[in-house]
Design a protein around this motif. Structure first.
Motif, PDB file in Angstrom:
ATOM      1  N   THR A 150      -6.975  -0.521  -6.125  1.00  0.00           N
ATOM      2  CA  THR A 150      -7.737   0.616  -6.124  1.00  0.00           C
ATOM      3  C   THR A 150      -6.775   1.884  -5.646  1.00  0.00           C
ATOM      4  OG1 THR A 150      -9.749  -0.637  -5.428  1.00  0.00           O
ATOM      5  CG2 THR A 150      -9.712   1.911  -4.953  1.00  0.00           C
ATOM      6  N   THR A 151      -7.313   3.134  -6.246  1.00  0.00           N
ATOM      7  CA  THR A 151      -6.425   4.313  -5.980  1.00  0.00           C
ATOM      8  C   THR A 151      -7.610   5.226  -5.548  1.00  0.00           C
ATOM      9  OG1 THR A 151      -4.771   3.842  -7.666  1.00  0.00           O
ATOM     10  CG2 THR A 151      -5.041   6.029  -6.933  1.00  0.00           C
ATOM     11  N   PHE A 152      -7.472   5.854  -4.228  1.00  0.00           N
ATOM     12  CA  PHE A 152      -8.321   6.825  -3.698  1.00  0.00           C
ATOM     13  C   PHE A 152      -7.416   8.099  -3.756  1.00  0.00           C
ATOM     14  CE2 PHE A 152     -11.020   4.138  -1.842  1.00  0.00           C
ATOM     15  CZ  PHE A 152     -12.420   4.881  -1.555  1.00  0.00           C
ATOM     16  N   SER A 153      -7.847   8.992  -4.514  1.00  0.00           N
ATOM     17  CA  SER A 153      -7.249  10.433  -4.636  1.00  0.00           C
ATOM     18  C   SER A 153      -8.021  11.431  -3.763  1.00  0.00           C
ATOM     19  CB  SER A 153      -7.071  10.880  -6.006  1.00  0.00           C
ATOM     20  OG  SER A 153      -6.213   9.798  -6.736  1.00  0.00           O
ATOM     21  N   LEU A 154      -7.565  11.938  -2.809  1.00  0.00           N
ATOM     22  CA  LEU A 154      -8.166  13.144  -2.287  1.00  0.00           C
ATOM     23  C   LEU A 154      -7.599  14.416  -2.586  1.00  0.00           C
ATOM     24  CD1 LEU A 154      -8.167  11.436   1.504  1.00  0.00           C
ATOM     25  CD2 LEU A 154      -9.526  11.203  -0.507  1.00  0.00           C
ATOM     26  N   LEU A 156       0.925  -1.168   0.024  1.00  0.00           N
ATOM     27  CA  LEU A 156       0.002  -0.075   0.006  1.00  0.00           C
ATOM     28  C   LEU A 156       0.829   1.118  -0.118  1.00  0.00           C
ATOM     29  CD1 LEU A 156      -3.292   0.723   1.752  1.00  0.00           C
ATOM     30  CD2 LEU A 156      -1.525   2.273   2.161  1.00  0.00           C
ATOM     31  N   THR A 157       0.670   2.052  -0.808  1.00  0.00           N
ATOM     32  CA  THR A 157       1.415   3.442  -1.028  1.00  0.00           C
ATOM     33  C   THR A 157       0.724   4.605  -0.946  1.00  0.00           C
ATOM     34  OG1 THR A 157       2.751   2.103  -2.909  1.00  0.00           O
ATOM     35  CG2 THR A 157       2.892   4.695  -2.650  1.00  0.00           C
ATOM     36  N   ILE A 158       1.311   5.578  -0.180  1.00  0.00           N
ATOM     37  CA  ILE A 158       0.530   6.809   0.135  1.00  0.00           C
ATOM     38  C   ILE A 158       1.502   7.900  -0.370  1.00  0.00           C
ATOM     39  CG2 ILE A 158      -0.227   8.379   1.814  1.00  0.00           C
ATOM     40  CD1 ILE A 158      -0.543   6.033   3.775  1.00  0.00           C
ATOM     41  N   LYS A 159       0.892   8.587  -1.488  1.00  0.00           N
ATOM     42  CA  LYS A 159       1.747   9.890  -2.025  1.00  0.00           C
ATOM     43  C   LYS A 159       0.967  11.095  -1.615  1.00  0.00           C
ATOM     44  CE  LYS A 159       3.174   7.044  -6.090  1.00  0.00           C
ATOM     45  NZ  LYS A 159       3.560   6.822  -7.513  1.00  0.00           N
ATOM     46  N   VAL A 160       1.988  12.098  -1.279  1.00  0.00           N
ATOM     47  CA  VAL A 160       1.395  13.333  -0.905  1.00  0.00           C
ATOM     48  C   VAL A 160       2.195  14.337  -1.969  1.00  0.00           C
ATOM     49  CG1 VAL A 160       0.844  15.110   0.695  1.00  0.00           C
ATOM     50  CG2 VAL A 160       0.850  12.513   1.408  1.00  0.00           C
ATOM     51  N   TYR A 161       1.471  15.226  -2.644  1.00  0.00           N
ATOM     52  CA  TYR A 161       2.085  16.146  -3.454  1.00  0.00           C
ATOM     53  C   TYR A 161       1.114  17.195  -3.849  1.00  0.00           C
ATOM     54  CZ  TYR A 161      -0.390  13.575  -7.130  1.00  0.00           C
ATOM     55  OH  TYR A 161      -1.402  12.798  -7.647  1.00  0.00           O
ATOM     56  N   GLN A 162       1.772  18.098  -4.477  1.00  0.00           N
ATOM     57  CA  GLN A 162       0.708  19.599  -4.675  1.00  0.00           C
ATOM     58  C   GLN A 162       0.713  19.576  -6.522  1.00  0.00           C
ATOM     59  OE1 GLN A 162       2.513  23.259  -4.140  1.00  0.00           O
ATOM     60  NE2 GLN A 162       4.375  22.560  -3.867  1.00  0.00           N
ATOM     61  N   SER A 163      -0.598  19.846  -6.820  1.00  0.00           N
ATOM     62  CA  SER A 163      -0.836  19.661  -8.094  1.00  0.00           C
ATOM     63  C   SER A 163      -1.782  20.893  -8.333  1.00  0.00           C
ATOM     64  CB  SER A 163      -1.480  18.445  -8.681  1.00  0.00           C
ATOM     65  OG  SER A 163      -1.676  18.543 -10.183  1.00  0.00           O
ATOM     66  N   ASP A 164      -1.607  21.950  -9.360  1.00  0.00           N
ATOM     67  CA  ASP A 164      -2.213  23.102  -9.648  1.00  0.00           C
ATOM     68  C   ASP A 164      -2.976  23.779  -8.256  1.00  0.00           C
ATOM     69  OD1 ASP A 164      -1.922  22.720 -12.393  1.00  0.00           O
ATOM     70  OD2 ASP A 164      -3.623  20.987 -12.427  1.00  0.00           O
ATOM     71  N   GLY A 165      -2.360  23.826  -7.428  1.00  0.00           N
ATOM     72  CA  GLY A 165      -2.909  24.808  -6.106  1.00  0.00           C
ATOM     73  C   GLY A 165      -3.734  23.643  -5.112  1.00  0.00           C
ATOM     74  N   VAL A 195      -2.751  16.842  -2.953  1.00  0.00           N
ATOM     75  CA  VAL A 195      -3.483  15.694  -3.478  1.00  0.00           C
ATOM     76  C   VAL A 195      -2.718  14.559  -2.479  1.00  0.00           C
ATOM     77  CG1 VAL A 195      -3.568  14.111  -5.370  1.00  0.00           C
ATOM     78  CG2 VAL A 195      -3.296  16.664  -5.808  1.00  0.00           C
ATOM     79  N   VAL A 196      -3.691  13.583  -2.041  1.00  0.00           N
ATOM     80  CA  VAL A 196      -3.178  12.605  -1.301  1.00  0.00           C
ATOM     81  C   VAL A 196      -3.794  11.249  -2.130  1.00  0.00           C
ATOM     82  CG1 VAL A 196      -3.356  11.073   0.844  1.00  0.00           C
ATOM     83  CG2 VAL A 196      -3.526  13.626   0.812  1.00  0.00           C
ATOM     84  N   ASP A 197      -2.912  10.379  -2.678  1.00  0.00           N
ATOM     85  CA  ASP A 197      -3.002   9.214  -3.229  1.00  0.00           C
ATOM     86  C   ASP A 197      -2.960   7.933  -2.328  1.00  0.00           C
ATOM     87  OD1 ASP A 197      -3.918  10.614  -5.406  1.00  0.00           O
ATOM     88  OD2 ASP A 197      -1.876  10.208  -6.631  1.00  0.00           O
ATOM     89  N   ILE A 198      -4.055   7.207  -2.255  1.00  0.00           N
ATOM     90  CA  ILE A 198      -3.502   5.834  -1.394  1.00  0.00           C
ATOM     91  C   ILE A 198      -4.038   4.703  -2.165  1.00  0.00           C
ATOM     92  CG2 ILE A 198      -4.627   4.777   0.633  1.00  0.00           C
ATOM     93  CD1 ILE A 198      -5.365   7.342   1.707  1.00  0.00           C
ATOM     94  N   ILE A 199      -3.010   4.049  -2.500  1.00  0.00           N
ATOM     95  CA  ILE A 199      -2.888   2.983  -3.896  1.00  0.00           C
ATOM     96  C   ILE A 199      -2.769   1.723  -3.005  1.00  0.00           C
ATOM     97  CG2 ILE A 199      -1.833   2.458  -5.845  1.00  0.00           C
ATOM     98  CD1 ILE A 199      -0.578   5.315  -6.016  1.00  0.00           C
ATOM     99  N   ASP A 200      -3.548   0.730  -3.334  1.00  0.00           N
ATOM    100  CA  ASP A 200      -3.534  -0.421  -2.710  1.00  0.00           C
ATOM    101  C   ASP A 200      -3.462  -1.622  -3.995  1.00  0.00           C
ATOM    102  OD1 ASP A 200      -6.248  -1.760  -3.521  1.00  0.00           O
ATOM    103  OD2 ASP A 200      -6.915  -0.247  -2.174  1.00  0.00           O
ATOM    104  N   GLN A 201      -2.971  -2.862  -3.778  1.00  0.00           N
ATOM    105  CA  GLN A 201      -3.209  -3.880  -4.689  1.00  0.00           C
ATOM    106  C   GLN A 201      -4.192  -4.927  -4.280  1.00  0.00           C
ATOM    107  OE1 GLN A 201       0.866  -5.133  -4.213  1.00  0.00           O
ATOM    108  NE2 GLN A 201       1.883  -3.562  -5.686  1.00  0.00           N
TER     109      GLN A 201
END
Length: 439
Positions: free
Chosen positions: A417-421, A347-356, A359-365
């Motif tokens: 599944t990928t949850f993007s907040l 399970l990967t959690i990515k946190v970054y900024q995009s267009d102001g 974004v938090v992406d929570i990606i599972d397999q």
């Protein structure tokens, strides 16, 4: 002797034939498409209704191609582009490809010399449609209208060249009428379909709102009354469990009872979360710090579940909201992702900024979700877990909405599944302007 079927009038040297009336008839044939959309999608959107909607589009395509508006010689007009456009962007590109094959086969029977031209023309259009089908859903209404109208420009130019080549330059006015009528028809079809989609969305929101109101009233009235005796029962069970004279089987039964009481307590907490009045917090939250805390909190649970949890966090990202509720959302979605991988995984959690936006992406397999399951996520009492209530995601989605955020879910069965907040970021220069603590 003049043709009695044609009615004409002279306007600036051009003759307006009954061609306009024939195009108007094609307009009403195209209205089959939004009408079928209103009828079929009145209750729900499933595979069966989608197939019926595709059939309605095919009927409109067949009629407009079978009875084109003829002018003279081989010059004729139809509105086959409209059902083709709707199928590509409102049903599935795969069905659109089938429509393209039908158009080419149909035209090859009428005029075999046009086959190569049609293959090139519709081949290019299909590639563009497939590429744009993902982006089209994000367009506003006006952007969708402009996008559709842009494709009529090359169509009009192609028709113009055909008329010039045939020497029937007097038919230019008919071409203008065709272009105007086609643009109006496509605009009406898109408008009516979008209107129906908005009404369906509002209907679903209203139904969910009624369910939430009922749940809130129930929670407020009985949650505390249930918790009080349950706390007593749990206390007595813990005392009994500490008795050294218990058999192994009795100890197992008590452990199961305590576990079920714990789950019941969590359900009560979910009910109480719904019953609380909505309060908008104005805390400045460090998204970076919050994710790190959630990562540390969920890591032991992931290890127990044989799941490797990884983080890729961008520093110095701040948003406005309630830190406690933000953690609740992240823990809930992360926990769901871990539980979706029953045989372990990553399970990967990515946190970054995009267009102001942060974004938090929570990606599972995990096992992934079907299209039907995706449409039902967040509804009361709907859960893909055998012991789930569906309240966790419903509360999470409500919190995201209150924080002016949005969520996107991408999933495929057996592929994860990928949850993007997405939350609006607070610019660094505005940190000092907010008179609240940073959490």
């Amino acid at each position: 002797m003049s043709n009695p079927i044609r009615v004409y009038s002279v306007v600036g040297g051009f003759i307006v034939y009954e061609f306009v009336a024939e195009l108007a008839l094609h307009f009403f044939v195209m209205m089959m498409i939004p009408l079928s959309c209103f009828i079929l999608y009145r209750r729900c959107m499933d595979t069966k209704t989608t197939i019926l909607f595709a059939i309605a589009n095919f009927a409109a395509l067949f009629l407009t191609m079978s009875f084109p508006a003829n002018i003279s010689g081989n010059i004729h007009f139809d509105l086959k582009f409209i059902p083709l456009f709707i199928v590509f962007f409102y049903i599935r590109p795969a069905i659109g490809i089938l429509f393209v094959v039908f158009i080419i086969l149909f035209k090859s029977l009428v005029n075999p010399s046009e086959v190569l031209f049609l293959l090139l023309n519709y081949g290019i259009a299909s590639v563009i449609f497939i590429i744009m089908s993902t982006f089209y859903k994000r367009f506003s209404f006006m952007q969708k209208i402009i996008f559709g109208a842009c494709f009529y420009i090359p169509i009009t130019l192609t028709r113009y060249l055909a008329i010039v080549r045939s020497g029937d330059t007097d038919e230019i006015l008919n071409l203008i009428w065709f272009s105007i009528m086609s643009a109006i028809t496509l605009t009406m079809v898109i408008y009516l379909i979008e209107l129906n989609n908005i009404q369906l969305s509002m209907m679903v929101q209203l139904q969910n709102s009624d369910k939430m109101n009922a749940i809130s009233q129930l929670a407020a009235s009985v949650a505390h009354e249930i918790r009080n005796p349950m706390t007593s029962v749990r206390g007595f069970l813990q005392l009994i469990k500490s008795d050294n004279n218990l058999t192994e089987e009795q100890g197992m039964f008590i452990s199961i009872s305590l576990e079920e009481l714990k789950r019941t307590d969590q359900i009560i907490n979910d009910f109480l979360s719904l019953a609380r009045p909505e309060t908008k917090s104005n805390e400045l939250i460090s998204l970076t710090k919050t994710i790190e805390e959630v990562f540390s909190f969920m890591k032991p649970y992931a290890n127990i579940s044989n799941v490797l949890i990884e983080c890729d966090i961008e520093q110095d990202l701040f948003i406005l909201g309630n830190s406690h509720e933000m953690k609740q959302v992240l823990i809930n979605i992360t926990k769901n992702g871990i539980e979706a991988m029953q045989s372990g995984g990553s399970l990967t959690i990515k946190v970054y900024q995009s267009d102001g936006e942060g974004v938090v992406d929570i990606i599972d397999q995990g096992i992934g979700l079907s299209e039907q399951q995706l449409t039902q996520l967040g509804q009361p009492y709907y859960s893909t877990k055998t012991k789930g209530t569906g309240l966790g995601l419903m509360i999470s989605f409500d919190i995201i909405k209150r924080m002016n955020g949005e969520y996107k879910i991408k999933s495929k069965e057996r592929c994860g599944t990928t949850f993007s907040l997405l939350f609006p970021l607070v610019p660094a220069k505005d940190y000092r302007g907010i008179s609240t603590k940073i959490s």
